[in-house]
Write a protein that holds these residues in place. Structure first.
Motif, PDB file in Angstrom:
ATOM      1  N   ALA A 120      73.868  -6.629  10.071  1.00  0.00           N
ATOM      2  CA  ALA A 120      73.199  -6.627   8.760  1.00  0.00           C
ATOM      3  C   ALA A 120      74.181  -6.281   7.652  1.00  0.00           C
ATOM      4  CB  ALA A 120      72.042  -5.641   8.768  1.00  0.00           C
ATOM      5  N   LYS A 121      75.072  -5.330   7.921  1.00  0.00           N
ATOM      6  CA  LYS A 121      76.071  -4.943   6.923  1.00  0.00           C
ATOM      7  C   LYS A 121      77.030  -6.084   6.622  1.00  0.00           C
ATOM      8  CE  LYS A 121      76.130   0.049   7.815  1.00  0.00           C
ATOM      9  NZ  LYS A 121      76.924   1.172   8.364  1.00  0.00           N
ATOM     10  N   SER A 122      77.448  -6.820   7.669  1.00  0.00           N
ATOM     11  CA  SER A 122      78.403  -7.912   7.467  1.00  0.00           C
ATOM     12  C   SER A 122      77.781  -9.080   6.715  1.00  0.00           C
ATOM     13  CB  SER A 122      78.941  -8.397   8.817  1.00  0.00           C
ATOM     14  OG  SER A 122      77.992  -9.176   9.508  1.00  0.00           O
ATOM     15  N   LEU A 123      76.453  -9.195   6.762  1.00  0.00           N
ATOM     16  CA  LEU A 123      75.765 -10.272   6.055  1.00  0.00           C
ATOM     17  C   LEU A 123      75.476  -9.918   4.597  1.00  0.00           C
ATOM     18  CD1 LEU A 123      73.172 -11.374   8.772  1.00  0.00           C
ATOM     19  CD2 LEU A 123      75.293 -12.530   8.138  1.00  0.00           C
ATOM     20  N   SER A 124      75.448  -8.641   4.300  1.00  0.00           N
ATOM     21  CA  SER A 124      75.057  -8.211   2.962  1.00  0.00           C
ATOM     22  C   SER A 124      76.226  -8.254   1.978  1.00  0.00           C
ATOM     23  CB  SER A 124      74.502  -6.786   3.013  1.00  0.00           C
ATOM     24  OG  SER A 124      74.271  -6.303   1.707  1.00  0.00           O
ATOM     25  N   PRO A 125      76.074  -8.958   0.843  1.00  0.00           N
ATOM     26  CA  PRO A 125      77.115  -8.973  -0.192  1.00  0.00           C
ATOM     27  C   PRO A 125      77.381  -7.586  -0.764  1.00  0.00           C
ATOM     28  CG  PRO A 125      75.485 -10.693  -0.593  1.00  0.00           C
ATOM     29  CD  PRO A 125      74.943  -9.820   0.490  1.00  0.00           C
ATOM     30  N   ASP A 126      76.352  -6.726  -0.769  1.00  0.00           N
ATOM     31  CA  ASP A 126      76.509  -5.372  -1.324  1.00  0.00           C
ATOM     32  C   ASP A 126      77.515  -4.559  -0.518  1.00  0.00           C
ATOM     33  OD1 ASP A 126      74.691  -5.882  -3.314  1.00  0.00           O
ATOM     34  OD2 ASP A 126      72.978  -5.124  -2.173  1.00  0.00           O
ATOM     35  N   THR A 127      77.526  -4.778   0.805  1.00  0.00           N
ATOM     36  CA  THR A 127      78.475  -4.049   1.653  1.00  0.00           C
ATOM     37  C   THR A 127      79.901  -4.415   1.297  1.00  0.00           C
ATOM     38  OG1 THR A 127      76.883  -3.990   3.468  1.00  0.00           O
ATOM     39  CG2 THR A 127      79.182  -3.619   4.036  1.00  0.00           C
ATOM     40  N   ILE A 128      80.139  -5.712   1.082  1.00  0.00           N
ATOM     41  CA  ILE A 128      81.489  -6.178   0.728  1.00  0.00           C
ATOM     42  C   ILE A 128      81.893  -5.618  -0.631  1.00  0.00           C
ATOM     43  CG2 ILE A 128      82.968  -8.205   0.463  1.00  0.00           C
ATOM     44  CD1 ILE A 128      80.711  -9.734   2.031  1.00  0.00           C
ATOM     45  N   LYS A 129      80.935  -5.585  -1.568  1.00  0.00           N
ATOM     46  CA  LYS A 129      81.225  -5.033  -2.897  1.00  0.00           C
ATOM     47  C   LYS A 129      81.589  -3.557  -2.813  1.00  0.00           C
ATOM     48  CE  LYS A 129      78.133  -8.138  -5.472  1.00  0.00           C
ATOM     49  NZ  LYS A 129      76.866  -8.212  -6.234  1.00  0.00           N
ATOM     50  N   ASN A 130      80.857  -2.828  -1.999  1.00  0.00           N
ATOM     51  CA  ASN A 130      81.057  -1.379  -1.913  1.00  0.00           C
ATOM     52  C   ASN A 130      82.277  -0.995  -1.075  1.00  0.00           C
ATOM     53  OD1 ASN A 130      78.738  -1.004  -3.457  1.00  0.00           O
ATOM     54  ND2 ASN A 130      77.413  -0.906  -1.667  1.00  0.00           N
ATOM     55  N   LYS A 131      82.477  -1.690   0.037  1.00  0.00           N
ATOM     56  CA  LYS A 131      83.551  -1.321   0.956  1.00  0.00           C
ATOM     57  C   LYS A 131      84.857  -2.043   0.653  1.00  0.00           C
ATOM     58  CE  LYS A 131      80.736   0.118   4.884  1.00  0.00           C
ATOM     59  NZ  LYS A 131      81.220   1.504   4.821  1.00  0.00           N
ATOM     60  N   GLY A 132      84.786  -3.197  -0.005  1.00  0.00           N
ATOM     61  CA  GLY A 132      85.990  -3.959  -0.286  1.00  0.00           C
ATOM     62  C   GLY A 132      86.334  -4.923   0.835  1.00  0.00           C
ATOM     63  N   LEU A 133      87.314  -5.783   0.570  1.00  0.00           N
ATOM     64  CA  LEU A 133      87.671  -6.855   1.503  1.00  0.00           C
ATOM     65  C   LEU A 133      88.240  -6.308   2.814  1.00  0.00           C
ATOM     66  CD1 LEU A 133      88.052  -9.887   2.067  1.00  0.00           C
ATOM     67  CD2 LEU A 133      90.282  -9.733   0.955  1.00  0.00           C
ATOM     68  N   ILE A 134      89.223  -5.427   2.731  1.00  0.00           N
ATOM     69  CA  ILE A 134      89.903  -4.949   3.933  1.00  0.00           C
ATOM     70  C   ILE A 134      88.935  -4.214   4.862  1.00  0.00           C
ATOM     71  CG2 ILE A 134      91.687  -3.401   4.818  1.00  0.00           C
ATOM     72  CD1 ILE A 134      93.304  -3.992   2.297  1.00  0.00           C
ATOM     73  N   GLU A 135      88.159  -3.295   4.309  1.00  0.00           N
ATOM     74  CA  GLU A 135      87.226  -2.513   5.130  1.00  0.00           C
ATOM     75  C   GLU A 135      86.157  -3.407   5.752  1.00  0.00           C
ATOM     76  OE1 GLU A 135      86.142   0.743   7.119  1.00  0.00           O
ATOM     77  OE2 GLU A 135      87.879   0.589   5.780  1.00  0.00           O
ATOM     78  N   SER A 136      85.700  -4.423   5.009  1.00  0.00           N
ATOM     79  CA  SER A 136      84.687  -5.345   5.535  1.00  0.00           C
ATOM     80  C   SER A 136      85.238  -6.144   6.707  1.00  0.00           C
ATOM     81  CB  SER A 136      84.229  -6.305   4.428  1.00  0.00           C
ATOM     82  OG  SER A 136      83.620  -5.597   3.371  1.00  0.00           O
ATOM     83  N   ILE A 137      86.501  -6.591   6.596  1.00  0.00           N
ATOM     84  CA  ILE A 137      87.131  -7.320   7.701  1.00  0.00           C
ATOM     85  C   ILE A 137      87.308  -6.398   8.905  1.00  0.00           C
ATOM     86  CG2 ILE A 137      89.187  -8.585   8.454  1.00  0.00           C
ATOM     87  CD1 ILE A 137      89.570  -9.449   5.524  1.00  0.00           C
TER      88      ILE A 137
END
Length: 258
Positions: A120-137
């Motif tokens: 669910a976190k990987s699908l949510s745009p908000d997670t990417i905004k909050n965690k940033g690119l590197i952390e999301s990857i």
């Protein structure tokens, strides 16, 4: 006298012809310029239209992913939480032998709940905004390794910097598309991703050791995925290059200005 008049007439005629020729050249040049300007404007309008269509599609996709993320987190996650709670209560009412089996089932439900929330976190745009690119990857890589889907790694070179939210979301979705194709179709054992920050340019390399595919065949899912990746990269002024060959894996290269 007549000869002089003839000369004057010839001179006048010559001047008239020159004037007409210059006028024709001027009007032709003016017409061509107008035509070129019109065509450039039409191309610009078409390009803006295509970009707006692509943006709209991406916004719809992002909204759909956001909705799926909410559904997984709130509804499915809640149901699994209730199931786990009921299994824990059931443990107190059964025999020792059954208690072990219930505990095992409860652990499986707990792991499923954890993985679903990660998805669910990987699908949510908000997670990417909050965690940033590197952390999301990193979260994606950890999820792949935890589930034993594939042996994944991430390398970050030089000093990282933040990009705009739009760029980071699009870059993450491109990588996500590549990873999903790798997991579904490539039969790869290894997946490596590298982010290289050099000056104002971010370069991203992703590579698997799978069976590869024909990148010119857009009828297959991998080919469709490539078109999606190119459309996304174009929106942020990025460049993308994908190479794949039979039994030699697939390589993705993305570059994007800060």
């Amino acid at each position: 006298m007549e000869q002089k008049e003839v000369q004057i007439m010839v001179l006048i005629a010559t001047i008239i012809v020159i004037i007409l020729a210059v006028s024709l050249i001027f009007f032709f040049s003016y017409f061509q310029q107008k035509k070129t300007t019109f065509l450039l404007k039409q191309r610009e309008i078409q390009q803006r239209f295509d970009e707006e269509i692509t943006k709209s599609k991406l916004e719809i996709q992002e909204q759909a992913l956001q909705n799926i993320s909410w559904e997984i987190h709130d509804n499915v996650g809640q149901l699994l939480s209730v199931a786990k709670m009921q299994l824990n209560i059931l443990q107190l009412k059964v025999s020792e032998e059954q208690r072990i089996k219930v505990q095992e089932t409860s652990n499986i439900v707990g792991k499923s709940l954890h993985e679903l929330r990660g998805l669910a976190k990987s699908l949510s745009p908000d997670t990417i905004k909050n965690k940033g690119l590197i952390e999301s990857i990193k979260l994606e890589i950890e999820r792949f390794n935890r589930l034993n889907f594939i042996n994944s790694s991430l390398k970050v070179s030089d000093e990282p910097y933040n990009l705009s939210n739009e760029k980071e979301i699009i870059l993450f979705r491109i990588l996500q598309e590549f990873c999903n194709n790798t997991l579904k179709y490539s039969k790869a054992k290894n997946l490596a991703i590298e982010l290289k920050y050099t000056g104002n340019l971010l370069e991203i390399y992703a590579e698997d050791d799978g069976i590869g595919f024909d990148i010119n065949d857009t009828s297959k899912q991998e080919g469709i995925g490539l078109l999606n990746m190119k459309s996304r990269a174009k929106l942020i002024g990025g460049t993308i290059d994908l190479k794949s060959s039979k039994n030699n894996g697939t390589k993705l290269y993305i570059s994007c200005l800060k």
